[in-house]
Design a protein around this motif. Structure first.
Motif, PDB file in Angstrom:
ATOM      1  N   LEU A 237       1.100  -1.192  -0.132  1.00  0.00           N
ATOM      2  CA  LEU A 237      -0.297  -0.106   0.587  1.00  0.00           C
ATOM      3  C   LEU A 237       1.098   1.746   0.223  1.00  0.00           C
ATOM      4  O   LEU A 237       0.464   2.249  -0.271  1.00  0.00           O
ATOM      5  CB  LEU A 237      -1.055  -0.105   1.122  1.00  0.00           C
ATOM      6  N   ALA A 238       2.024   0.971   0.469  1.00  0.00           N
ATOM      7  CA  ALA A 238       3.002   2.248   1.003  1.00  0.00           C
ATOM      8  C   ALA A 238       3.161   2.221  -0.685  1.00  0.00           C
ATOM      9  O   ALA A 238       3.658   3.992  -1.005  1.00  0.00           O
ATOM     10  CB  ALA A 238       4.581   1.633   1.605  1.00  0.00           C
ATOM     11  N   PHE A 239       3.657   1.232  -1.034  1.00  0.00           N
ATOM     12  CA  PHE A 239       4.209   1.615  -3.218  1.00  0.00           C
ATOM     13  C   PHE A 239       3.072   2.086  -3.350  1.00  0.00           C
ATOM     14  O   PHE A 239       3.147   2.752  -4.648  1.00  0.00           O
ATOM     15  CB  PHE A 239       5.077   0.578  -2.890  1.00  0.00           C
ATOM     16  N   ASN A 240       2.298   2.278  -3.489  1.00  0.00           N
ATOM     17  CA  ASN A 240       0.571   2.743  -4.415  1.00  0.00           C
ATOM     18  C   ASN A 240       0.568   3.714  -3.676  1.00  0.00           C
ATOM     19  O   ASN A 240       0.301   4.775  -4.966  1.00  0.00           O
ATOM     20  CB  ASN A 240      -0.826   1.497  -3.846  1.00  0.00           C
ATOM     21  N   LEU A 241       0.839   3.819  -3.328  1.00  0.00           N
ATOM     22  CA  LEU A 241       0.699   5.853  -2.243  1.00  0.00           C
ATOM     23  C   LEU A 241       1.677   6.368  -2.882  1.00  0.00           C
ATOM     24  O   LEU A 241       1.336   7.488  -4.015  1.00  0.00           O
ATOM     25  CB  LEU A 241       0.667   5.289  -0.558  1.00  0.00           C
ATOM     26  N   ILE A 242       2.593   5.994  -3.339  1.00  0.00           N
ATOM     27  CA  ILE A 242       4.269   6.956  -3.926  1.00  0.00           C
ATOM     28  C   ILE A 242       3.825   6.229  -5.306  1.00  0.00           C
ATOM     29  O   ILE A 242       3.749   7.402  -5.775  1.00  0.00           O
ATOM     30  CB  ILE A 242       5.880   6.394  -3.977  1.00  0.00           C
ATOM     31  N   ALA A 243       3.289   5.423  -5.959  1.00  0.00           N
ATOM     32  CA  ALA A 243       2.897   5.646  -7.581  1.00  0.00           C
ATOM     33  C   ALA A 243       2.002   6.275  -7.779  1.00  0.00           C
ATOM     34  O   ALA A 243       2.353   6.769  -8.987  1.00  0.00           O
ATOM     35  CB  ALA A 243       2.685   4.044  -7.927  1.00  0.00           C
ATOM     36  N   THR A 244       1.081   6.432  -6.821  1.00  0.00           N
ATOM     37  CA  THR A 244       0.239   7.059  -7.471  1.00  0.00           C
ATOM     38  C   THR A 244       0.118   8.396  -6.897  1.00  0.00           C
ATOM     39  O   THR A 244      -0.466   9.578  -8.637  1.00  0.00           O
ATOM     40  CB  THR A 244      -1.183   6.582  -6.120  1.00  0.00           C
ATOM     41  N   PHE A 245       1.398   8.736  -5.834  1.00  0.00           N
ATOM     42  CA  PHE A 245       1.597  10.469  -6.427  1.00  0.00           C
ATOM     43  C   PHE A 245       2.649  10.600  -7.669  1.00  0.00           C
ATOM     44  O   PHE A 245       2.529  11.833  -8.199  1.00  0.00           O
ATOM     45  CB  PHE A 245       2.537  10.667  -4.747  1.00  0.00           C
ATOM     46  N   TYR A 246       3.688   9.904  -8.050  1.00  0.00           N
ATOM     47  CA  TYR A 246       3.852  10.179  -9.502  1.00  0.00           C
ATOM     48  C   TYR A 246       3.281  10.263 -10.236  1.00  0.00           C
ATOM     49  O   TYR A 246       3.816  10.337 -11.310  1.00  0.00           O
ATOM     50  CB  TYR A 246       4.884   8.665  -8.936  1.00  0.00           C
ATOM     51  N   PHE A 247       2.336   9.405 -10.375  1.00  0.00           N
ATOM     52  CA  PHE A 247       1.231   9.008 -11.892  1.00  0.00           C
ATOM     53  C   PHE A 247       0.674  10.382 -11.796  1.00  0.00           C
ATOM     54  O   PHE A 247       0.843  11.345 -12.484  1.00  0.00           O
ATOM     55  CB  PHE A 247       0.524   8.052 -10.871  1.00  0.00           C
ATOM     56  N   TRP A 248       0.362  11.076 -10.294  1.00  0.00           N
ATOM     57  CA  TRP A 248      -0.450  12.458 -10.149  1.00  0.00           C
ATOM     58  C   TRP A 248       0.832  13.612 -10.951  1.00  0.00           C
ATOM     59  O   TRP A 248       0.735  14.765 -11.440  1.00  0.00           O
ATOM     60  CB  TRP A 248      -0.856  12.968  -9.312  1.00  0.00           C
ATOM     61  N   LYS A 249       2.073  13.494 -10.524  1.00  0.00           N
ATOM     62  CA  LYS A 249       3.266  14.708 -10.660  1.00  0.00           C
ATOM     63  C   LYS A 249       2.593  14.663 -12.279  1.00  0.00           C
ATOM     64  O   LYS A 249       3.750  15.674 -12.709  1.00  0.00           O
ATOM     65  CB  LYS A 249       4.265  13.866  -9.722  1.00  0.00           C
TER      66      LYS A 249
ATOM     67  N   GLU B 282      -6.880  -3.571  -7.450  1.00  0.00           N
ATOM     68  CA  GLU B 282      -7.154  -4.839  -5.697  1.00  0.00           C
ATOM     69  C   GLU B 282      -6.010  -5.412  -5.595  1.00  0.00           C
ATOM     70  O   GLU B 282      -5.512  -6.508  -4.709  1.00  0.00           O
ATOM     71  CB  GLU B 282      -8.213  -5.419  -6.328  1.00  0.00           C
ATOM     72  N   PHE B 283      -5.397  -5.645  -7.233  1.00  0.00           N
ATOM     73  CA  PHE B 283      -4.180  -6.361  -7.300  1.00  0.00           C
ATOM     74  C   PHE B 283      -2.987  -5.399  -6.505  1.00  0.00           C
ATOM     75  O   PHE B 283      -2.328  -6.525  -5.831  1.00  0.00           O
ATOM     76  CB  PHE B 283      -3.617  -6.433  -8.901  1.00  0.00           C
ATOM     77  N   ASN B 284      -3.115  -4.453  -5.987  1.00  0.00           N
ATOM     78  CA  ASN B 284      -2.709  -3.710  -5.170  1.00  0.00           C
ATOM     79  C   ASN B 284      -2.628  -4.080  -3.547  1.00  0.00           C
ATOM     80  O   ASN B 284      -1.930  -3.699  -2.895  1.00  0.00           O
ATOM     81  CB  ASN B 284      -2.335  -1.610  -5.674  1.00  0.00           C
ATOM     82  N   THR B 285      -3.168  -4.738  -3.168  1.00  0.00           N
ATOM     83  CA  THR B 285      -3.711  -5.374  -2.126  1.00  0.00           C
ATOM     84  C   THR B 285      -3.324  -6.786  -1.889  1.00  0.00           C
ATOM     85  O   THR B 285      -3.332  -6.650  -0.947  1.00  0.00           O
ATOM     86  CB  THR B 285      -5.005  -5.074  -1.570  1.00  0.00           C
ATOM     87  N   PHE B 286      -3.416  -7.821  -3.063  1.00  0.00           N
ATOM     88  CA  PHE B 286      -2.934  -8.895  -2.441  1.00  0.00           C
ATOM     89  C   PHE B 286      -1.712  -8.235  -2.143  1.00  0.00           C
ATOM     90  O   PHE B 286      -0.550  -8.282  -2.597  1.00  0.00           O
ATOM     91  CB  PHE B 286      -3.157 -10.059  -3.913  1.00  0.00           C
ATOM     92  N   LEU B 287      -1.146 -10.004  -1.763  1.00  0.00           N
ATOM     93  CA  LEU B 287      -0.151 -10.469  -0.859  1.00  0.00           C
ATOM     94  C   LEU B 287       0.913 -11.849  -2.542  1.00  0.00           C
ATOM     95  O   LEU B 287       0.904 -12.537  -1.873  1.00  0.00           O
ATOM     96  CB  LEU B 287       0.401 -11.151  -0.091  1.00  0.00           C
ATOM     97  N   GLN B 288       1.381 -10.628  -3.132  1.00  0.00           N
ATOM     98  CA  GLN B 288       1.996 -11.363  -4.051  1.00  0.00           C
ATOM     99  C   GLN B 288       2.704 -10.209  -5.079  1.00  0.00           C
ATOM    100  O   GLN B 288       2.894  -9.742  -5.191  1.00  0.00           O
ATOM    101  CB  GLN B 288       1.191 -12.517  -5.047  1.00  0.00           C
ATOM    102  N   THR B 289       3.356 -10.796  -6.441  1.00  0.00           N
ATOM    103  CA  THR B 289       3.891  -9.962  -6.754  1.00  0.00           C
ATOM    104  C   THR B 289       4.067  -8.680  -7.432  1.00  0.00           C
ATOM    105  O   THR B 289       4.572  -7.761  -7.385  1.00  0.00           O
ATOM    106  CB  THR B 289       5.201 -10.898  -7.344  1.00  0.00           C
ATOM    107  N   GLU B 290       2.031  -8.999  -8.267  1.00  0.00           N
ATOM    108  CA  GLU B 290       1.801  -8.112  -8.547  1.00  0.00           C
ATOM    109  C   GLU B 290       1.483  -6.820  -7.723  1.00  0.00           C
ATOM    110  O   GLU B 290       1.290  -5.287  -8.401  1.00  0.00           O
ATOM    111  CB  GLU B 290       0.334  -8.079  -9.591  1.00  0.00           C
TER     112      GLU B 290
END
Length: 288
Positions: free
Chosen positions: A1-13, A40-48
């Motif tokens: 979730l932390a990486f997803n937050l960072i990715a979403t922020f960079y997407f915005w930027k 949904e994939f961003n919340t699964f405990l797998q490599t995706e």
């Protein structure tokens, strides 16, 4: 979730930087947040759950590069190494990244120099992919063609059919041999895999799930297609990176099979959203 937050922020930027519009950045980010299968994939405990975020961070970093420096090259190499370890398909991000940086740095170089560098990279990448394909494991690259798999693990026929292959099908030359000796079957399966890849519909999904997928993604597809002329004219190198990334994942699916839950398509869905924002930016310009 932390990486997803960072990715979403960079997407915005990145949207803000590329289109120079807060409105476009806001609309694009909201569309990404409502990409339910992707999130949904961003919340699964797998490599995706890491792969999607890391590749989005990588791509956003790359297309915001205007001038090359040693520091930027090192960061790109590190990010590419990490995504390649996270998922094997991370290797597919190497050619678009290389070509983007190549055309920025060597755009004024002589044709001989450009050709030499491109040929050297092509041979090196050919070797890496060929080595990865033949590295072992249970995956058989000819199996999807023998079973006529459109969706991985879901054979279209009850028994494997006879196709012309080499002794080593797990290689680039093996796939090339298959295509040239079984062209009718290959192009038929490639078309069906394309429909599954971009169509997203799955017979085993609920009616409302399929309605959501069609309503959400098809509209984005249409707007992205309409945006192509604008992006090709105004964002040439960035546009090339996004398109080449989509094409290479699409080609890989045609050479293998599509996933049960669209995870190959979902990995490129943020870039289709970025492309679709070209239309939004054009409309915003016309209203000024």
């Amino acid at each position: 979730l932390a990486f997803n937050l960072i990715a979403t922020f960079y997407f915005w930027k990145t949207l803000l930087s590329v289109f120079n519009s807060t409105l476009v950045a806001l609309i694009g980010t909201i569309i990404l947040l409502f990409n339910q299968p992707y999130q949904e994939f961003n919340t699964f405990l797998q490599t995706e759950s890491l792969f999607y975020s890391l590749t989005l961070i990588l791509s956003c970093y790359i297309i915001c590069i205007e001038k090359i420096s040693l520091k930027k090259i090192i960061i790109v190499i590190v990010l590419l190494s990490v995504v390649s370890i996270t998922r094997p398909t991370g290797l597919l991000f190497i050619p678009p990244a290389f070509f983007y940086l190549f055309f920025i740095y060597f755009r004024k170089a002589s044709m001989i120099k450009k050709t030499s560098i491109l040929a050297s990279f092509g041979l090196l990448f050919f070797f890496i992919i060929n080595k990865a394909m033949g590295s072992g494991g249970e995956f058989d690259f000819m199996l999807p063609f023998r079973d006529e798999d459109i969706i991985c693990g879901l054979p279209s026929i009850p028994h494997s059919i006879s196709i012309k292959t080499t002794d080593n099908g797990n290689s680039i030359l093996g796939i090339f041999y298959y295509i040239t000796h079984n062209p009718i079957q290959f192009f038929r399966l490639a078309w069906l895999k394309t429909i599954a890849f971009f169509g997203l519909y799955r017979s085993y999904y609920s009616k409302w799930h399929n309605i959501y997928l069609i309503g959400y993604f098809y509209l984005i597809h249409i707007i992205a297609i309409v945006s192509l002329p604008y992006l090709a004219k105004n964002l040439s190198f960035k546009f090339f990176y996004l398109i080449s990334l989509i094409l290479i994942i699409w080609l890989t699916v045609m050479l293998t099979c599509d996933d049960w839950h669209n995870r190959f398509y979902l990995s490129i869905s943020p870039y289709i959203i970025i492309i679709s924002m070209g239309f939004v930016r054009k409309m915003a310009n016309q209203k000024k």
